[in-house]
Design a protein around this motif. Structure first.
Motif, PDB file in Angstrom:
ATOM      1  N   VAL A 108     -60.589  -6.383 -65.470  1.00  0.00           N
ATOM      2  CA  VAL A 108     -60.937  -5.026 -65.900  1.00  0.00           C
ATOM      3  C   VAL A 108     -61.539  -5.090 -67.288  1.00  0.00           C
ATOM      4  CG1 VAL A 108     -60.105  -2.667 -66.139  1.00  0.00           C
ATOM      5  CG2 VAL A 108     -58.878  -4.254 -64.656  1.00  0.00           C
ATOM      6  N   GLY A 109     -62.692  -4.463 -67.463  1.00  0.00           N
ATOM      7  CA  GLY A 109     -63.391  -4.514 -68.746  1.00  0.00           C
ATOM      8  C   GLY A 109     -62.841  -3.549 -69.782  1.00  0.00           C
ATOM      9  N   LEU A 110     -62.546  -4.079 -70.963  1.00  0.00           N
ATOM     10  CA  LEU A 110     -62.122  -3.236 -72.089  1.00  0.00           C
ATOM     11  C   LEU A 110     -63.302  -2.679 -72.856  1.00  0.00           C
ATOM     12  CD1 LEU A 110     -59.222  -5.413 -73.570  1.00  0.00           C
ATOM     13  CD2 LEU A 110     -58.976  -3.346 -72.198  1.00  0.00           C
ATOM     14  N   GLY A 111     -64.498  -3.266 -72.638  1.00  0.00           N
ATOM     15  CA  GLY A 111     -65.672  -2.829 -73.374  1.00  0.00           C
ATOM     16  C   GLY A 111     -65.783  -3.492 -74.729  1.00  0.00           C
ATOM     17  N   TRP A 145     -49.275  -6.585 -63.634  1.00  0.00           N
ATOM     18  CA  TRP A 145     -50.145  -6.012 -64.672  1.00  0.00           C
ATOM     19  C   TRP A 145     -49.800  -6.714 -65.979  1.00  0.00           C
ATOM     20  CZ3 TRP A 145     -53.295  -1.475 -63.930  1.00  0.00           C
ATOM     21  CH2 TRP A 145     -53.820  -0.915 -65.086  1.00  0.00           C
ATOM     22  N   PHE A 146     -50.717  -7.577 -66.469  1.00  0.00           N
ATOM     23  CA  PHE A 146     -50.400  -8.339 -67.680  1.00  0.00           C
ATOM     24  C   PHE A 146     -50.715  -7.491 -68.906  1.00  0.00           C
ATOM     25  CE2 PHE A 146     -51.257 -11.827 -70.819  1.00  0.00           C
ATOM     26  CZ  PHE A 146     -49.919 -12.148 -70.974  1.00  0.00           C
ATOM     27  N   THR A 147     -49.677  -6.887 -69.442  1.00  0.00           N
ATOM     28  CA  THR A 147     -49.792  -5.890 -70.501  1.00  0.00           C
ATOM     29  C   THR A 147     -50.492  -6.388 -71.760  1.00  0.00           C
ATOM     30  OG1 THR A 147     -47.735  -4.940 -69.657  1.00  0.00           O
ATOM     31  CG2 THR A 147     -48.492  -4.171 -71.796  1.00  0.00           C
ATOM     32  N   PRO A 148     -50.182  -7.597 -72.293  1.00  0.00           N
ATOM     33  CA  PRO A 148     -50.839  -8.026 -73.536  1.00  0.00           C
ATOM     34  C   PRO A 148     -52.359  -8.110 -73.436  1.00  0.00           C
ATOM     35  CG  PRO A 148     -48.882  -9.354 -73.141  1.00  0.00           C
ATOM     36  CD  PRO A 148     -49.094  -8.533 -71.903  1.00  0.00           C
ATOM     37  N   SER A 149     -52.903  -8.379 -72.269  1.00  0.00           N
ATOM     38  CA  SER A 149     -54.355  -8.493 -72.152  1.00  0.00           C
ATOM     39  C   SER A 149     -55.037  -7.151 -72.377  1.00  0.00           C
ATOM     40  CB  SER A 149     -54.745  -9.052 -70.782  1.00  0.00           C
ATOM     41  OG  SER A 149     -54.479  -8.142 -69.736  1.00  0.00           O
ATOM     42  N   PHE A 150     -54.336  -6.051 -72.151  1.00  0.00           N
ATOM     43  CA  PHE A 150     -54.909  -4.722 -72.356  1.00  0.00           C
ATOM     44  C   PHE A 150     -54.809  -4.284 -73.816  1.00  0.00           C
ATOM     45  CE2 PHE A 150     -54.228  -4.786 -67.861  1.00  0.00           C
ATOM     46  CZ  PHE A 150     -55.234  -4.002 -67.331  1.00  0.00           C
ATOM     47  N   SER A 151     -54.090  -5.048 -74.619  1.00  0.00           N
ATOM     48  CA  SER A 151     -53.837  -4.643 -76.008  1.00  0.00           C
ATOM     49  C   SER A 151     -54.559  -5.507 -77.030  1.00  0.00           C
ATOM     50  CB  SER A 151     -52.323  -4.688 -76.276  1.00  0.00           C
ATOM     51  OG  SER A 151     -51.630  -3.922 -75.334  1.00  0.00           O
ATOM     52  N   LEU A 152     -55.523  -6.292 -76.593  1.00  0.00           N
ATOM     53  CA  LEU A 152     -56.138  -7.266 -77.495  1.00  0.00           C
ATOM     54  C   LEU A 152     -56.810  -6.628 -78.704  1.00  0.00           C
ATOM     55  CD1 LEU A 152     -57.684  -9.777 -74.952  1.00  0.00           C
ATOM     56  CD2 LEU A 152     -55.758 -10.130 -76.442  1.00  0.00           C
ATOM     57  N   GLY A 153     -57.395  -5.461 -78.528  1.00  0.00           N
ATOM     58  CA  GLY A 153     -58.143  -4.880 -79.635  1.00  0.00           C
ATOM     59  C   GLY A 153     -57.376  -3.892 -80.475  1.00  0.00           C
ATOM     60  N   HIS A 154     -56.102  -3.739 -80.208  1.00  0.00           N
ATOM     61  CA  HIS A 154     -55.354  -2.692 -80.886  1.00  0.00           C
ATOM     62  C   HIS A 154     -54.988  -3.055 -82.316  1.00  0.00           C
ATOM     63  CE1 HIS A 154     -53.906  -0.714 -76.922  1.00  0.00           C
ATOM     64  NE2 HIS A 154     -55.186  -0.584 -77.134  1.00  0.00           N
ATOM     65  N   GLN A 155     -55.239  -2.095 -83.184  1.00  0.00           N
ATOM     66  CA  GLN A 155     -54.793  -2.233 -84.571  1.00  0.00           C
ATOM     67  C   GLN A 155     -53.366  -1.699 -84.718  1.00  0.00           C
ATOM     68  OE1 GLN A 155     -56.769  -3.883 -86.769  1.00  0.00           O
ATOM     69  NE2 GLN A 155     -58.043  -4.186 -84.942  1.00  0.00           N
ATOM     70  N   PHE A 158     -49.629   0.563 -79.224  1.00  0.00           N
ATOM     71  CA  PHE A 158     -49.612   1.666 -78.278  1.00  0.00           C
ATOM     72  C   PHE A 158     -48.916   1.261 -76.974  1.00  0.00           C
ATOM     73  CE2 PHE A 158     -53.651   2.727 -80.629  1.00  0.00           C
ATOM     74  CZ  PHE A 158     -53.131   3.832 -81.288  1.00  0.00           C
ATOM     75  N   LEU A 159     -48.110   0.213 -77.028  1.00  0.00           N
ATOM     76  CA  LEU A 159     -47.530  -0.328 -75.807  1.00  0.00           C
ATOM     77  C   LEU A 159     -46.811   0.739 -74.991  1.00  0.00           C
ATOM     78  CD1 LEU A 159     -46.688  -2.849 -74.062  1.00  0.00           C
ATOM     79  CD2 LEU A 159     -44.583  -2.847 -75.400  1.00  0.00           C
ATOM     80  N   ALA A 160     -45.890   1.480 -75.599  1.00  0.00           N
ATOM     81  CA  ALA A 160     -45.085   2.449 -74.856  1.00  0.00           C
ATOM     82  C   ALA A 160     -45.961   3.510 -74.214  1.00  0.00           C
ATOM     83  CB  ALA A 160     -44.055   3.097 -75.786  1.00  0.00           C
ATOM     84  N   GLU A 161     -46.909   4.056 -75.000  1.00  0.00           N
ATOM     85  CA  GLU A 161     -47.786   5.096 -74.471  1.00  0.00           C
ATOM     86  C   GLU A 161     -48.625   4.574 -73.309  1.00  0.00           C
ATOM     87  OE1 GLU A 161     -47.410   4.399 -77.631  1.00  0.00           O
ATOM     88  OE2 GLU A 161     -47.206   6.219 -78.842  1.00  0.00           O
ATOM     89  N   GLU A 162     -49.155   3.339 -73.467  1.00  0.00           N
ATOM     90  CA  GLU A 162     -50.011   2.778 -72.425  1.00  0.00           C
ATOM     91  C   GLU A 162     -49.234   2.530 -71.135  1.00  0.00           C
ATOM     92  OE1 GLU A 162     -51.845  -0.709 -73.986  1.00  0.00           O
ATOM     93  OE2 GLU A 162     -53.365   0.417 -75.090  1.00  0.00           O
TER      94      GLU A 162
END
Length: 534
Positions: A108-111, A145-155, A158-162
């Motif tokens: 899945v692309g994060l852009g 669903w590998f959660t850390p891969s979706f959070s790579l760009g986060h400053q 937002f783990l709980a919200e996501e």
């Protein structure tokens, strides 16, 4: 839909040192599909674009483990750098040589994470929905669903919200009214989604937060499902009596303390305004009180009040016949409060929370209240009823007086109150009315965190002028101008002894047309608000 967590000791895609072992561990899991997110920089690195330095990123390492599957997908144009783009890779013989047991990998692309707002929750919701759509409706029954891969760009974290949002969307996708309510089963839409199990994988550093977020997300979905069921049931089944029994059923299911007051008890309380609405129906009214005692003894509770008109004909001020069937949704405020109380109990939230639901039908009959009648509310204020179709405020005002006895920390009422709010805000935001800045800020923040958003509307004293009556303390309508505002102003007259906010959910509680049905809003908003209260 079932949700769970899986924790890996070295599952961290932010460290290239751990990348290979992390991917190997993930791919060795027996799953129908492993879901991974990648950024534009990962694709640039893999494709040799301008941003490339060394080919050691996510896609490059994944390509080695999958025997060149990423290279092939890139050559045929299946990989895209756009946000929310998706690509499914299916198991090949070459995968087994690397110990891969996953049957599929969904990328899945994060852009472009360098762009402003690239990683906000609105962007994440678009990404999550795109991924979940690919998992649904086919032969996939379970996924990781590998959660850390979706959070790579986060400053920020937002783990709980996501995670809560992902579970919320998965629950929405899996909801089937005909399956949950067999008596209402119909052929067109009673086929269950084969995708029934989603596991969130993460590393040891986020284990505690991940497990908590999954539990909270599951509770939100259960609360939303209950609210949807109650809203979608036909009004000949979901009567005030049915709502009372549904609430009482939560005593065994979740440990809520529930009391249901009948007609004589409501009369004894002096709720003349509430009873003026109920008197036109042969179905008796109910007054539901639900208690979650999760906080300290004596701690001031947060009180939620939900409008429970199980069917609204308009009374003597009869509504037009077109789309009147949708007036079964006039109890969605009640449904959302019952759903929120259920979610609160499932989470074992360490707060004292009380849910109040006044419920009745608004029907025309020889006994029904007439325009011009004057009734006395529980507060002692007299009300001139100029329009019997402005009935929600008449049952809520007595409930808002009743809750004074709890000496509440805050009171939030929830109601499909006015068509004027739909005209003002459409179907995006729920209307928020309050003069308490702390409450406004907390609800606005909770709305943003759950993407169940609100928009503040005024309560200026000047609007109260429209509610003046020549014959009573107040009229129940203020004319067409600012109809949602004057309705909120009417309610505010009964809330002077505590902090109060009103949510008008007329535009957000259900959908019309081909997608007709209850949305379960604002359960996510209310649960997120409760979670943030200290």
């Amino acid at each position: 839909m079932q949700f769970s967590t899986k924790i890996f000791s070295q599952a961290d895609l932010r460290s290239s040192k751990l990348l290979k072992s992390s991917l190997s561990t993930l791919l060795s899991q027996n799953t129908d599909c492993l879901v991974l997110a990648y950024a534009k920089t990962d694709l640039d690195d893999f494709s040799g674009g301008k941003a490339a330095k060394v080919k050691s990123g996510l896609l490059s390492e994944l390509d080695r483990l999958l025997g060149g599957s990423i290279t092939h997908a890139n050559v045929v144009g299946d990989l895209d750098h756009q946000q929310a783009s998706t690509c499914i890779l299916r198991a090949e013989k070459s995968w087994a040589a690397s110990g891969v047991k996953a049957k599929r990998v969904l990328l899945v692309g994060l852009g472009d994470l360098s762009l402003a707002n690239a990683c906000n929750l609105h962007a994440y919701s678009k990404i999550a929905k795109a991924a979940l759509k690919n998992l649904s409706g086919g032969s996939i029954q379970n996924a990781i669903w590998f959660t850390p891969s979706f959070s790579l760009g986060h400053q920020a974290d937002f783990l709980a919200e996501e995670v809560r949002l992902t579970i919320q969307y998965a629950g929405d996708q899996a909801y089937r009214f005909g399956i949950r309510q067999p008596a209402m089963k119909f052929k067109a839409k009673d086929k269950a989604d084969p995708f029934t199990q989603l596991t969130f994988a993460g590393n040891e550093a986020c284990a505690k937060d991940l497990k908590a977020a999954v539990a909270e997300g599951m509770a939100i979905v259960e609360g939303m499902n209950l609210a949807k069921d109650l809203g979608n049931l036909p009004p000949n089944i979901c009567t005030p009596t049915y709502l009372g029994k549904a609430a009482q059923g939560l005593t065994k299911k979740a440990g809520l303390k529930v009391e249901v007051l009948g007609l004589k008890q409501i009369q004894a309380l002096g709720m003349g305004s509430f009873l003026s609405v109920a008197k036109g129906s042969d179905t008796p009214p109910q007054f539901i009180v639900m208690r979650h005692q999760g906080g300290k003894a004596g701690e001031a509770p947060i009180v939620l009040v939900g409008k429970g008109i199980t069917f609204d004909t308009g009374g003597i001020s009869l509504k037009p016949g077109e789309a009147m069937d949708e007036m079964k949704y006039d109890m969605c405020g009640a449904a959302s409060v019952i759903g929120t109380m259920y979610a609160t109990a499932l989470m074992k939230l360490k707060k004292n929370v009380i849910g109040i639901v006044p419920t009745c039908e608004n029907m025309p009959s020889g006994a029904a209240t007439r325009p011009g009648d004057i009734v006395k509310s529980m507060s002692g204020q007299t009300i001139e009823i100029l329009n019997t179709d402005a009935e929600g405020r008449l049952i809520l005002c007595d409930a808002l007086t009743y809750v004074e006895r709890f000496k509440p920390q805050a009171v939030i009422d929830v109601a499909t109150l006015t068509g004027a709010c739909v005209i003002a805000l459409g179907h995006v935001h729920s209307g928020l009315f309050s003069e308490d800045e702390g409450l406004v800020n907390a609800l606005t923040k909770a709305g943003k965190a759950s993407l169940d958003t609100v928009w503040r509307l005024p309560l200026d004293a000047a609007y109260h002028e429209q509610l003046k009556s020549n014959f009573a303390d107040v009229a129940n309508i203020g004319g067409r101008p600012a109809g949602s505002v004057t309705a909120a102003c009417f309610l505010s007259r009964f809330t002077e002894k505590y902090k109060w906010a009103h949510l008008d959910i007329a535009g957000t509680a259900w959908k019309s047309g081909a997608a007709k049905g209850s949305t379960g809003r604002p359960v996510p908003l209310l649960v997120n608000y409760l979670l943030e209260q200290k």
